[in-house]
Design a protein around this motif. Structure first.
Motif, PDB file in Angstrom:
ATOM      1  N   GLU A 210      65.626   1.536   0.611  1.00  0.00           N
ATOM      2  CA  GLU A 210      65.637   2.326   1.846  1.00  0.00           C
ATOM      3  C   GLU A 210      64.727   1.700   2.902  1.00  0.00           C
ATOM      4  N   LEU A 211      63.566   1.237   2.479  1.00  0.00           N
ATOM      5  CA  LEU A 211      62.647   0.598   3.423  1.00  0.00           C
ATOM      6  C   LEU A 211      63.225  -0.703   3.967  1.00  0.00           C
ATOM      7  N   LEU A 212      63.845  -1.469   3.100  1.00  0.00           N
ATOM      8  CA  LEU A 212      64.473  -2.722   3.527  1.00  0.00           C
ATOM      9  C   LEU A 212      65.562  -2.438   4.558  1.00  0.00           C
ATOM     10  N   GLN A 213      66.333  -1.388   4.340  1.00  0.00           N
ATOM     11  CA  GLN A 213      67.388  -1.019   5.284  1.00  0.00           C
ATOM     12  C   GLN A 213      66.804  -0.571   6.625  1.00  0.00           C
ATOM     13  N   ILE A 214      65.708   0.183   6.582  1.00  0.00           N
ATOM     14  CA  ILE A 214      65.048   0.627   7.810  1.00  0.00           C
ATOM     15  C   ILE A 214      64.579  -0.584   8.612  1.00  0.00           C
ATOM     16  N   GLY A 215      63.904  -1.505   7.943  1.00  0.00           N
ATOM     17  CA  GLY A 215      63.411  -2.702   8.623  1.00  0.00           C
ATOM     18  C   GLY A 215      64.541  -3.532   9.194  1.00  0.00           C
ATOM     19  N   SER A 216      65.582  -3.732   8.408  1.00  0.00           N
ATOM     20  CA  SER A 216      66.723  -4.539   8.866  1.00  0.00           C
ATOM     21  C   SER A 216      67.377  -3.920  10.097  1.00  0.00           C
ATOM     22  N   ARG A 217      67.550  -2.594  10.084  1.00  0.00           N
ATOM     23  CA  ARG A 217      68.151  -1.903  11.241  1.00  0.00           C
ATOM     24  C   ARG A 217      67.266  -2.039  12.481  1.00  0.00           C
ATOM     25  N   ARG A 218      65.985  -1.848  12.308  1.00  0.00           N
ATOM     26  CA  ARG A 218      65.055  -1.959  13.445  1.00  0.00           C
ATOM     27  C   ARG A 218      65.110  -3.369  14.052  1.00  0.00           C
ATOM     28  N   PHE A 219      65.151  -4.376  13.184  1.00  0.00           N
ATOM     29  CA  PHE A 219      65.190  -5.745  13.681  1.00  0.00           C
ATOM     30  C   PHE A 219      66.511  -6.041  14.381  1.00  0.00           C
ATOM     31  N   LYS A 220      67.598  -5.508  13.829  1.00  0.00           N
ATOM     32  CA  LYS A 220      68.902  -5.715  14.456  1.00  0.00           C
ATOM     33  C   LYS A 220      68.913  -5.088  15.852  1.00  0.00           C
ATOM     34  N   LEU A 221      68.392  -3.862  15.957  1.00  0.00           N
ATOM     35  CA  LEU A 221      68.325  -3.190  17.259  1.00  0.00           C
ATOM     36  C   LEU A 221      67.443  -3.953  18.242  1.00  0.00           C
ATOM     37  N   ALA A 222      66.413  -4.611  17.742  1.00  0.00           N
ATOM     38  CA  ALA A 222      65.496  -5.373  18.589  1.00  0.00           C
ATOM     39  C   ALA A 222      66.029  -6.774  18.898  1.00  0.00           C
ATOM     40  N   GLY A 223      67.180  -7.126  18.314  1.00  0.00           N
ATOM     41  CA  GLY A 223      67.770  -8.437  18.569  1.00  0.00           C
ATOM     42  C   GLY A 223      67.086  -9.574  17.829  1.00  0.00           C
ATOM     43  N   ILE A 224      66.439  -9.256  16.718  1.00  0.00           N
ATOM     44  CA  ILE A 224      65.746 -10.271  15.921  1.00  0.00           C
ATOM     45  C   ILE A 224      66.729 -10.843  14.909  1.00  0.00           C
ATOM     46  N   SER A 225      67.019 -12.134  15.032  1.00  0.00           N
ATOM     47  CA  SER A 225      67.936 -12.753  14.079  1.00  0.00           C
ATOM     48  C   SER A 225      67.204 -12.989  12.762  1.00  0.00           C
ATOM     49  N   GLY A 226      67.939 -12.954  11.669  1.00  0.00           N
ATOM     50  CA  GLY A 226      67.317 -13.122  10.349  1.00  0.00           C
ATOM     51  C   GLY A 226      66.494 -11.911   9.953  1.00  0.00           C
ATOM     52  N   GLY A 227      66.851 -10.767  10.500  1.00  0.00           N
ATOM     53  CA  GLY A 227      66.067  -9.555  10.292  1.00  0.00           C
ATOM     54  C   GLY A 227      65.958  -9.092   8.859  1.00  0.00           C
ATOM     55  N   THR A 228      67.007  -9.239   8.087  1.00  0.00           N
ATOM     56  CA  THR A 228      66.959  -8.799   6.689  1.00  0.00           C
ATOM     57  C   THR A 228      65.973  -9.650   5.905  1.00  0.00           C
ATOM     58  N   ARG A 229      66.002 -10.949   6.133  1.00  0.00           N
ATOM     59  CA  ARG A 229      65.055 -11.849   5.452  1.00  0.00           C
ATOM     60  C   ARG A 229      63.619 -11.513   5.848  1.00  0.00           C
ATOM     61  N   GLU A 230      63.408 -11.287   7.138  1.00  0.00           N
ATOM     62  CA  GLU A 230      62.062 -10.958   7.609  1.00  0.00           C
ATOM     63  C   GLU A 230      61.601  -9.607   7.069  1.00  0.00           C
ATOM     64  N   ALA A 231      62.514  -8.635   7.034  1.00  0.00           N
ATOM     65  CA  ALA A 231      62.172  -7.316   6.498  1.00  0.00           C
ATOM     66  C   ALA A 231      61.783  -7.435   5.024  1.00  0.00           C
ATOM     67  N   LYS A 232      62.480  -8.292   4.310  1.00  0.00           N
ATOM     68  CA  LYS A 232      62.183  -8.511   2.888  1.00  0.00           C
ATOM     69  C   LYS A 232      60.810  -9.158   2.706  1.00  0.00           C
ATOM     70  N   LYS A 233      60.473 -10.129   3.563  1.00  0.00           N
ATOM     71  CA  LYS A 233      59.150 -10.766   3.501  1.00  0.00           C
ATOM     72  C   LYS A 233      58.049  -9.741   3.750  1.00  0.00           C
ATOM     73  N   LEU A 234      58.259  -8.902   4.747  1.00  0.00           N
ATOM     74  CA  LEU A 234      57.249  -7.901   5.080  1.00  0.00           C
ATOM     75  C   LEU A 234      57.137  -6.834   3.991  1.00  0.00           C
ATOM     76  N   LEU A 235      58.257  -6.489   3.369  1.00  0.00           N
ATOM     77  CA  LEU A 235      58.217  -5.535   2.264  1.00  0.00           C
ATOM     78  C   LEU A 235      57.448  -6.124   1.084  1.00  0.00           C
ATOM     79  N   ALA A 236      57.691  -7.369   0.784  1.00  0.00           N
ATOM     80  CA  ALA A 236      56.958  -8.034  -0.300  1.00  0.00           C
ATOM     81  C   ALA A 236      55.461  -8.012  -0.018  1.00  0.00           C
ATOM     82  N   PHE A 237      55.092  -8.296   1.212  1.00  0.00           N
ATOM     83  CA  PHE A 237      53.675  -8.315   1.576  1.00  0.00           C
ATOM     84  C   PHE A 237      53.072  -6.909   1.477  1.00  0.00           C
TER      85      PHE A 237
END
Length: 172
Positions: free
Chosen positions: A20-47
């Motif tokens: 659920e958190l990964l999906q939230i991050g990915s959606r936020r990044f997509k809305l912000a126009g950040i490419s590679g958002g799922t990968r970045e959301a995953k990195k931040l979740l790991a951290f």
């Protein structure tokens, strides 16, 4: 407080899974126009979970502590507002290694890896790195040729301390 932020805050009072958190991050990044958002959301979740990036998938069905949720959401906020992932997590992959970075050094750029490749095509014995910053250039070269010697110089004590930490972590 904006309506969307209030809704998010209310929703976050419930436990969330890693997925659920990964999906939230990915959606936020997509809305912000950040490419590679799922990968970045995953990195931040790991951290936020204090785990390796490679282990995130094994936590996707697990509930995440509220502290980790809050931390993750703060990372998402920082990223959406322009802060690079490497600056949030304090690490950057460069050449073949992960380097610590902080506010005192420049973020190693992928283009600089070309410099490493060109130097490695030549025979070298001694290296001088002026303005070493994180030490990523000289450390990368010395890791590739353990017979070479190198001196790293910087005007900033904070940079030298970070370069020293990186050299110790990478055993150079």
């Amino acid at each position: 407080m904006h309506n969307c932020c209030l809704k998010m805050k209310l929703k976050m009072r419930q436990k969330k899974t890693g997925l659920e958190l990964l999906q939230i991050g990915s959606r936020r990044f997509k809305l912000a126009g950040i490419s590679g958002g799922t990968r970045e959301a995953k990195k931040l979740l790991a951290f936020a979970l204090s785990i390796d990036y490679a282990d995130v998938n094994s936590f996707l069905n697990s509930s995440v502590s509220m502290e980790a949720v809050k931390l993750y959401l703060s990372f998402i906020f920082e990223r959406v507002h322009g802060k690079p992932v490497s600056r949030i997590i304090g690490k950057r992959l460069f050449f073949k290694n992960e380097f610590l970075i902080n506010q005192h050094v420049l973020d190693p750029r992928p283009e600089t890896e070309t410099l490493i490749e060109h130097v490695l095509e030549e025979k070298f014995f001694n290296l001088l790195d002026l303005g070493t910053g994180s030490g990523c250039i000289i450390i990368s070269l010395l890791k590739e040729d353990n017979k070479a010697n190198g001196v790293a110089v910087d005007i900033s004590e904070e940079c030298l301390e970070l370069a020293k930490s990186n050299s110790q972590l990478l055993k150079v």
